[in-house]
Design a protein around this motif. Structure first.
Motif, PDB file in Angstrom:
ATOM      1  N   THR A 109       0.857  -1.286   0.062  1.00 41.15           N
ATOM      2  CA  THR A 109      -0.063  -0.074  -0.208  1.00 41.15           C
ATOM      3  C   THR A 109       1.055   1.155   0.111  1.00 41.15           C
ATOM      4  O   THR A 109       1.711   1.414   0.827  1.00 41.15           O
ATOM      5  CB  THR A 109      -0.807   0.068   1.278  1.00 41.15           C
ATOM      6  N   GLN A 110       0.623   2.065  -1.165  1.00 39.80           N
ATOM      7  CA  GLN A 110       1.273   3.493  -0.780  1.00 39.80           C
ATOM      8  C   GLN A 110       0.294   4.667  -0.888  1.00 39.80           C
ATOM      9  O   GLN A 110      -0.935   4.163  -1.389  1.00 39.80           O
ATOM     10  CB  GLN A 110       2.114   3.747  -2.120  1.00 39.80           C
ATOM     11  N   SER A 111       0.571   5.365   0.084  1.00 37.57           N
ATOM     12  CA  SER A 111      -0.602   6.648   0.522  1.00 37.57           C
ATOM     13  C   SER A 111       0.141   7.959   0.382  1.00 37.57           C
ATOM     14  O   SER A 111       1.211   8.067   0.183  1.00 37.57           O
ATOM     15  CB  SER A 111      -1.131   6.311   1.741  1.00 37.57           C
ATOM     16  N   VAL A 112      -0.791   8.648   0.035  1.00 32.32           N
ATOM     17  CA  VAL A 112      -0.284  10.208   0.061  1.00 32.32           C
ATOM     18  C   VAL A 112       0.129  10.657   1.363  1.00 32.32           C
ATOM     19  O   VAL A 112       1.444  11.485   1.349  1.00 32.32           O
ATOM     20  CB  VAL A 112      -1.637  11.400  -0.305  1.00 32.32           C
ATOM     21  N   ALA A 113      -0.030  10.070   2.541  1.00 36.30           N
ATOM     22  CA  ALA A 113       0.611  10.608   3.615  1.00 36.30           C
ATOM     23  C   ALA A 113       2.061   9.896   3.832  1.00 36.30           C
ATOM     24  O   ALA A 113       2.749  10.824   4.445  1.00 36.30           O
ATOM     25  CB  ALA A 113      -0.319  10.031   4.920  1.00 36.30           C
ATOM     26  N   LYS A 114       2.254   9.067   3.204  1.00 37.44           N
ATOM     27  CA  LYS A 114       3.458   8.465   3.237  1.00 37.44           C
ATOM     28  C   LYS A 114       4.237   8.253   1.916  1.00 37.44           C
ATOM     29  O   LYS A 114       4.139   6.841   1.549  1.00 37.44           O
ATOM     30  CB  LYS A 114       3.596   7.035   4.084  1.00 37.44           C
ATOM     31  N   ARG A 115       4.529   9.280   1.118  1.00 36.05           N
ATOM     32  CA  ARG A 115       4.795   8.920  -0.169  1.00 36.05           C
ATOM     33  C   ARG A 115       6.250   8.368  -0.395  1.00 36.05           C
ATOM     34  O   ARG A 115       6.498   7.822  -1.306  1.00 36.05           O
ATOM     35  CB  ARG A 115       5.117  10.426  -0.874  1.00 36.05           C
ATOM     36  N   ASP A 116       7.072   8.466   0.555  1.00 35.92           N
ATOM     37  CA  ASP A 116       8.335   7.693   0.492  1.00 35.92           C
ATOM     38  C   ASP A 116       8.553   6.373   1.042  1.00 35.92           C
ATOM     39  O   ASP A 116       9.476   5.871   1.522  1.00 35.92           O
ATOM     40  CB  ASP A 116       9.630   8.691   1.029  1.00 35.92           C
ATOM     41  N   ALA A 117       7.450   5.819   1.277  1.00 30.05           N
ATOM     42  CA  ALA A 117       7.185   4.442   1.870  1.00 30.05           C
ATOM     43  C   ALA A 117       6.247   3.584   1.377  1.00 30.05           C
ATOM     44  O   ALA A 117       5.178   4.449   1.010  1.00 30.05           O
ATOM     45  CB  ALA A 117       6.969   4.850   3.584  1.00 30.05           C
ATOM     46  N   LEU A 118       6.433   2.408   1.542  1.00 34.66           N
ATOM     47  CA  LEU A 118       5.203   1.181   1.366  1.00 34.66           C
ATOM     48  C   LEU A 118       4.961   0.588   2.424  1.00 34.66           C
ATOM     49  O   LEU A 118       5.787   0.159   3.370  1.00 34.66           O
ATOM     50  CB  LEU A 118       5.812   0.402   0.203  1.00 34.66           C
ATOM     51  N   ASP A 119       3.736   0.477   2.681  1.00 35.15           N
ATOM     52  CA  ASP A 119       3.148  -0.532   3.805  1.00 35.15           C
ATOM     53  C   ASP A 119       3.199  -1.571   3.227  1.00 35.15           C
ATOM     54  O   ASP A 119       2.577  -2.029   2.018  1.00 35.15           O
ATOM     55  CB  ASP A 119       1.832  -0.276   4.361  1.00 35.15           C
ATOM     56  N   VAL A 120       3.661  -2.825   3.665  1.00 33.99           N
ATOM     57  CA  VAL A 120       3.628  -4.093   3.350  1.00 33.99           C
ATOM     58  C   VAL A 120       2.935  -5.306   4.405  1.00 33.99           C
ATOM     59  O   VAL A 120       3.141  -5.028   5.522  1.00 33.99           O
ATOM     60  CB  VAL A 120       4.957  -4.882   2.803  1.00 33.99           C
ATOM     61  N   SER A 121       2.068  -5.851   4.029  1.00 31.98           N
ATOM     62  CA  SER A 121       1.448  -7.044   4.678  1.00 31.98           C
ATOM     63  C   SER A 121       1.746  -8.451   3.952  1.00 31.98           C
ATOM     64  O   SER A 121       1.531  -8.516   3.035  1.00 31.98           O
ATOM     65  CB  SER A 121      -0.033  -6.795   4.680  1.00 31.98           C
ATOM     66  N   ILE A 122       2.354  -9.085   4.994  1.00 33.25           N
ATOM     67  CA  ILE A 122       2.819 -10.545   4.469  1.00 33.25           C
ATOM     68  C   ILE A 122       2.169 -11.556   5.344  1.00 33.25           C
ATOM     69  O   ILE A 122       2.419 -11.633   6.339  1.00 33.25           O
ATOM     70  CB  ILE A 122       4.523 -10.669   4.482  1.00 33.25           C
ATOM     71  N   THR A 123       1.540 -12.686   4.790  1.00 36.69           N
ATOM     72  CA  THR A 123       1.062 -13.645   5.300  1.00 36.69           C
ATOM     73  C   THR A 123       1.719 -14.960   4.960  1.00 36.69           C
ATOM     74  O   THR A 123       2.115 -15.042   3.747  1.00 36.69           O
ATOM     75  CB  THR A 123      -0.318 -14.032   5.294  1.00 36.69           C
ATOM     76  N   LEU A 124       2.382 -15.625   5.809  1.00 33.53           N
ATOM     77  CA  LEU A 124       3.005 -16.877   5.450  1.00 33.53           C
ATOM     78  C   LEU A 124       2.371 -18.003   6.134  1.00 33.53           C
ATOM     79  O   LEU A 124       1.927 -18.127   7.233  1.00 33.53           O
ATOM     80  CB  LEU A 124       4.580 -16.976   5.795  1.00 33.53           C
ATOM     81  N   LEU A 125       2.527 -19.072   5.515  1.00 30.23           N
ATOM     82  CA  LEU A 125       1.958 -20.392   5.962  1.00 30.23           C
ATOM     83  C   LEU A 125       3.141 -21.556   6.090  1.00 30.23           C
ATOM     84  O   LEU A 125       3.901 -21.665   5.224  1.00 30.23           O
ATOM     85  CB  LEU A 125       0.997 -21.017   5.059  1.00 30.23           C
ATOM     86  N   GLU A 126       3.189 -22.262   7.243  1.00 30.66           N
ATOM     87  CA  GLU A 126       4.119 -23.325   7.220  1.00 30.66           C
ATOM     88  C   GLU A 126       3.987 -24.393   6.276  1.00 30.66           C
ATOM     89  O   GLU A 126       2.672 -24.834   6.109  1.00 30.66           O
ATOM     90  CB  GLU A 126       3.902 -24.052   8.617  1.00 30.66           C
ATOM     91  N   VAL A 127       4.962 -25.010   5.573  1.00 33.08           N
ATOM     92  CA  VAL A 127       5.132 -26.001   4.416  1.00 33.08           C
ATOM     93  C   VAL A 127       5.894 -26.912   5.075  1.00 33.08           C
ATOM     94  O   VAL A 127       6.865 -27.225   4.025  1.00 33.08           O
ATOM     95  CB  VAL A 127       5.023 -25.380   3.167  1.00 33.08           C
ATOM     96  N   PRO A 128       5.980 -27.598   6.273  1.00 30.26           N
ATOM     97  CA  PRO A 128       7.116 -28.555   6.418  1.00 30.26           C
ATOM     98  C   PRO A 128       6.951 -29.918   5.378  1.00 30.26           C
ATOM     99  O   PRO A 128       6.072 -30.415   5.214  1.00 30.26           O
ATOM    100  CB  PRO A 128       6.709 -29.129   7.740  1.00 30.26           C
TER     101      PRO A 128
END
Length: 168
Positions: A109-128
């Motif tokens: 996510t990039q927003s006007v409030a944070k032009r020089d930054a990106l919000d990242v959301s990561i979901t990981l699942l275990e795969v043994p």
């Protein structure tokens, strides 16, 4: 560790320096004992890790591309690797060491409030792929827990003094 310091999280080769939150979800499968009204926990469910972070500075787009490439290549690694080799993405933090993870969701996510930054959301699942790598991951997790229990913290668990107020 003092209040306000941010402990980085390593997702594969990508360091996330400004992690806002990290959630680990674990549970157990519950099954009814045959012919009985009793239930029993039979096995752990797959571990799920959700990370919210901020990518900043001139390297933010390179980190974004690395995370995207990691999400694509981790699927190929799981499909082609031998059963005894760790095939997933290692996630290393102060909370856990998880060896066989795979990125299932990736949001930027990039927003006007944070032009020089990106919000990242990561979901990981275990795969043994094997019980050996699952055991190695659990041993590494225990080592993290034992290590943090031995290191004294510099901040009291609740530094705010509690006071009794009058009747409301």
């Amino acid at each position: 560790m003092t209040v306000g310091t941010n402990v980085p999280v390593l997702v594969g080769p990508v360091p996330l320096l400004f992690v806002q939150s990290m959630t680990i979800t674990e549970g157990y499968e519950i099954e009814r004992i045959m012919g009985s009204r009793f239930l029993q926990a039979t096995q752990p469910t797959k571990k799920k890790i959700a990370i919210e972070a901020l990518l900043t500075g001139p390297g933010r787009l390179a980190a974004k591309k690395l995370l995207e490439a990691l999400a694509l290549t981790s699927r190929a690694l799981v499909a082609t690797s031998a059963a005894l080799l760790p095939s997933g993405i290692p996630v290393v933090s102060g909370l856990t060491i998880s060896l066989d993870m795979q990125i299932t969701e990736l949001h930027f996510t990039q927003s006007v409030a944070k032009r020089d930054a990106l919000d990242v959301s990561i979901t990981l699942l275990e795969v043994p792929r094997s019980s050996l790598t699952a055991v190695l991951g659990e041993v590494a997790d225990l080592a993290v827990g034992a290590g943090t229990a031995l290191v004294p913290g510099s901040v009291a668990p609740n530094p705010v003094a509690r006071t009794v107020l009058g009747a409301l």
